[in-house]
Design a protein around this motif. Structure first.
Motif, mmCIF file in Angstrom:
data_model
loop_
_atom_site.group_PDB
_atom_site.id
_atom_site.type_symbol
_atom_site.label_atom_id
_atom_site.label_comp_id
_atom_site.label_asym_id
_atom_site.label_seq_id
_atom_site.Cartn_x
_atom_site.Cartn_y
_atom_site.Cartn_z
ATOM 1 N N LYS A 290 0.832 -1.208 0.000
ATOM 2 C CA LYS A 290 0.000 0.000 0.000
ATOM 3 C C LYS A 290 0.865 1.256 0.000
ATOM 4 O O LYS A 290 0.525 2.278 -0.606
ATOM 5 C CB LYS A 290 -0.898 -0.020 1.246
ATOM 6 N N GLU A 291 1.995 1.157 0.696
ATOM 7 C CA GLU A 291 2.908 2.303 0.794
ATOM 8 C C GLU A 291 3.787 2.455 -0.445
ATOM 9 O O GLU A 291 4.596 3.376 -0.535
ATOM 10 C CB GLU A 291 3.783 2.151 2.048
ATOM 11 N N GLY A 292 3.648 1.517 -1.394
ATOM 12 C CA GLY A 292 4.393 1.610 -2.647
ATOM 13 C C GLY A 292 5.842 1.166 -2.555
ATOM 14 O O GLY A 292 6.669 1.508 -3.405
ATOM 15 N N GLU A 293 6.166 0.389 -1.522
ATOM 16 C CA GLU A 293 7.549 -0.087 -1.351
ATOM 17 C C GLU A 293 7.884 -1.141 -2.409
ATOM 18 O O GLU A 293 7.034 -1.945 -2.806
ATOM 19 C CB GLU A 293 7.725 -0.705 0.035
ATOM 20 N N LYS A 294 9.147 -1.125 -2.851
ATOM 21 C CA LYS A 294 9.635 -2.130 -3.805
ATOM 22 C C LYS A 294 11.031 -2.584 -3.376
ATOM 23 O O LYS A 294 11.811 -1.795 -2.824
ATOM 24 C CB LYS A 294 9.711 -1.551 -5.225
ATOM 25 N N PHE A 295 11.343 -3.857 -3.656
ATOM 26 C CA PHE A 295 12.636 -4.436 -3.266
ATOM 27 C C PHE A 295 13.264 -5.146 -4.460
ATOM 28 O O PHE A 295 12.562 -5.653 -5.334
ATOM 29 C CB PHE A 295 12.440 -5.422 -2.117
ATOM 30 N N ASP A 296 14.597 -5.184 -4.456
ATOM 31 C CA ASP A 296 15.319 -5.936 -5.500
ATOM 32 C C ASP A 296 15.220 -7.436 -5.235
ATOM 33 O O ASP A 296 15.182 -8.234 -6.171
ATOM 34 C CB ASP A 296 16.802 -5.526 -5.514
ATOM 35 N N VAL A 297 15.200 -7.802 -3.946
ATOM 36 C CA VAL A 297 15.130 -9.216 -3.556
ATOM 37 C C VAL A 297 14.159 -9.351 -2.385
ATOM 38 O O VAL A 297 14.269 -8.613 -1.395
ATOM 39 C CB VAL A 297 16.515 -9.765 -3.137
ATOM 40 N N VAL A 298 13.221 -10.292 -2.517
ATOM 41 C CA VAL A 298 12.328 -10.640 -1.405
ATOM 42 C C VAL A 298 12.555 -12.111 -1.069
ATOM 43 O O VAL A 298 12.545 -12.968 -1.965
ATOM 44 C CB VAL A 298 10.845 -10.393 -1.759
ATOM 45 N N ASN A 323 3.344 -15.657 -1.075
ATOM 46 C CA ASN A 323 4.043 -15.583 -2.357
ATOM 47 C C ASN A 323 3.440 -14.514 -3.257
ATOM 48 O O ASN A 323 4.156 -13.774 -3.932
ATOM 49 C CB ASN A 323 4.048 -16.956 -3.035
ATOM 50 N N LEU A 324 2.120 -14.427 -3.236
ATOM 51 C CA LEU A 324 1.420 -13.399 -4.010
ATOM 52 C C LEU A 324 1.852 -12.003 -3.537
ATOM 53 O O LEU A 324 2.205 -11.132 -4.351
ATOM 54 C CB LEU A 324 -0.076 -13.632 -3.789
ATOM 55 N N ARG A 325 1.859 -11.807 -2.220
ATOM 56 C CA ARG A 325 2.257 -10.509 -1.656
ATOM 57 C C ARG A 325 3.730 -10.224 -1.920
ATOM 58 O O ARG A 325 4.119 -9.096 -2.230
ATOM 59 C CB ARG A 325 2.001 -10.497 -0.144
ATOM 60 N N GLY A 326 4.548 -11.275 -1.770
ATOM 61 C CA GLY A 326 5.977 -11.104 -2.001
ATOM 62 C C GLY A 326 6.283 -10.692 -3.432
ATOM 63 O O GLY A 326 7.104 -9.796 -3.683
ATOM 64 N N MET A 327 5.608 -11.331 -4.400
ATOM 65 C CA MET A 327 5.822 -10.997 -5.822
ATOM 66 C C MET A 327 5.469 -9.550 -6.109
ATOM 67 O O MET A 327 6.131 -8.876 -6.902
ATOM 68 C CB MET A 327 4.981 -11.914 -6.710
ATOM 69 N N LYS A 328 4.425 -9.060 -5.470
ATOM 70 C CA LYS A 328 3.995 -7.674 -5.696
ATOM 71 C C LYS A 328 5.040 -6.672 -5.215
ATOM 72 O O LYS A 328 5.085 -5.537 -5.700
ATOM 73 C CB LYS A 328 2.674 -7.403 -4.970
ATOM 74 N N LEU A 329 5.848 -7.080 -4.235
ATOM 75 C CA LEU A 329 6.848 -6.176 -3.665
ATOM 76 C C LEU A 329 8.193 -6.231 -4.395
ATOM 77 O O LEU A 329 9.095 -5.442 -4.105
ATOM 78 C CB LEU A 329 7.060 -6.503 -2.184
ATOM 79 N N VAL A 330 8.326 -7.170 -5.333
ATOM 80 C CA VAL A 330 9.580 -7.290 -6.101
ATOM 81 C C VAL A 330 9.544 -6.341 -7.294
ATOM 82 O O VAL A 330 8.567 -6.308 -8.050
ATOM 83 C CB VAL A 330 9.791 -8.742 -6.596
#
Length: 400
Positions: A290-298, A323-330
């Protein structure tokens, strides 16, 4: 050793005949002769064909755990020394033995026994009555075999406090099996230092099975922003930081685990790179999204969401959700490292669940590699329970 003879029902013992080590209570036709629980008994097929020797426990649904297929073999000290020596020789070939699993139950033909070595300390977990009676002999033999190779053990701690002992009619116990020693033990793995709490840490204190999976993650993390979920005592997070990540966030619901992770970060001088938060991952991931965070590796390294076949449906939901949530953050082109340590969440089911999660969030997965547990946790074919860890590394790309 008793003189009791166990005869199987016709058509039973299928797992045993394929190389497994267990005989369940409903597979037995008769038991002739006197025995006490924990005794070694002779096992025969319905037609009298000798199947081998194992120890019996009428309190357990796993009625017999096999020790040998040779009916003439005495289960004596010489036999146990050979088992221990074989286990050590195998580890010397396949792994870094500074810290490793020395005995892995059925896969080392010593059913129900786990022994982990953390530097110069042994941690023992005994989960079956028959092996429990042999435990002190096996530990002494293990110390002798290691000493002959110049490896001195300064202390032994027992962590037989798993709930599964109750299913064997045994009490849960933990405590010193040697003179007392400091139970915070420093180890080094993949260049990273850890303090292992062998007295109060989870299971035996540290998860050695992910050793080479943690190493595999290092190559992805240079200059990366990394999120490590279910970090426990910070092991994946610290491998990422050690490999040159610019920022690492480790998350775990256990305050004890997070506190240990922070100590481990300081031990390695990585506290400015790796930070740790005590939160529920299932609540944190949607908020980060929701906060728009993104990561190179989850990295997703959850505890087993199921320990029985009965709860598998809920487990599938849990694995799909993270896994669904993790993919969204990558970030597009970033990496997802995801695993399951549940034996009941088998390879096919885990793979299918990840695939469904990717489909649901319109992500495409490029498999970098598939891995299992470290080789000091050998997978014995036909002993399904010895194959439990599934570990994927994917590149995650937006649908193009």
């Amino acid at each position: 050793m008793s003189n009791a003879v166990v005869t199987l029902k016709k058509g039973e013992g299928r797992a045993l005949k394929q190389g497994g080590a267990w005989i369940f209570d409903n597979e037995i036709a008769s038991i002739l002769g006197a025995y006490e629980n924990g005794d070694i008994v002779l096992v025969r097929d319905f037609d009298g064909y000798p199947m081998g020797r194992g120890f019996i426990n009428e309190h357990s649904k796993i009625r017999i755990r096999m020790m040998t297929r040779n009916i003439d073999q005495e289960i004596d000290e010489a036999f146990l020394r050979k088992r221990v020596q074989d286990a050590w020789e195998y580890r010397k070939k396949v792994t870094d033995t500074s810290s490793c699993r020395l005995i892995f139950g059925e896969a080392d033909f010593l059913p129900g026994l786990v022994v982990d070595k953390f530097s110069d300390v042994l941690v023992v977990q005994s989960l079956a009555l028959g092996i429990d009676k042999m435990k002190m002999t096996i530990i002494r033999l293990l110390e002798e075999v290691l000493a002959a190779d110049g490896v001195k053990i300064r202390g032994v701690f027992e962590r037989s406090d798993a709930k599964v002992r109750e299913q064997e009619g045994m009490e849960r116990v933990k405590g010193f099996l040697s003179e007392p020693f400091d139970t915070s033990v420093e180890i080094v793995e993949n260049g990273v230092h850890y303090l292992v709490d062998v007295k109060d840490g989870q299971k035996t204190g540290f998860f050695l099975d992910q050793k080479y999976n943690r190493l595999a993650v290092q190559k992805l993390c240079k200059d990366a922003r990394v999120l490590d979920c279910f970090t426990h005592t910070g092991s994946f997070a610290l491998n990422a930081a050690y490999a040159g990540a610019k920022e690492v966030i480790g998350v775990d619901a256990s305050e004890l685990g997070v506190e240990q992770a922070r100590k481990n970060a300081s031990l390695n001088g990585l506290e400015n790179v790796a930070s740790f938060v005590c939160e529920d991952v299932f609540e944190l991931l949607p908020r980060l999204e929701k906060e728009g965070e993104k990561f190179d590796v989850v990295i997703l390294d959850p505890p087993a969401f199921t320990k029985s076949r009965n709860s598998i449906k809920n487990a599938i939901k849990g694995y799909r959700e993270i896994n669904l949530r993790g993919m969204k953050l990558v970030k597009d082109g970033g990496y997802l490292c995801t695993c399951s340590c549940s034996h009941f969440m088998d390879y096919e089911l885990f793979t299918k669940t990840i695939n469904q999660a990717a489909h649901n969030v319109h992500k495409r997965l490029r498999q970098v590699e598939y891995r299992t547990q470290a080789p000091d946790h050998p997978i014995l074919w036909a002993a399904d329970e010895s194959y439990y860890l599934k570990f994927y590394i994917f590149q995650v790309v937006d649908e193009k």
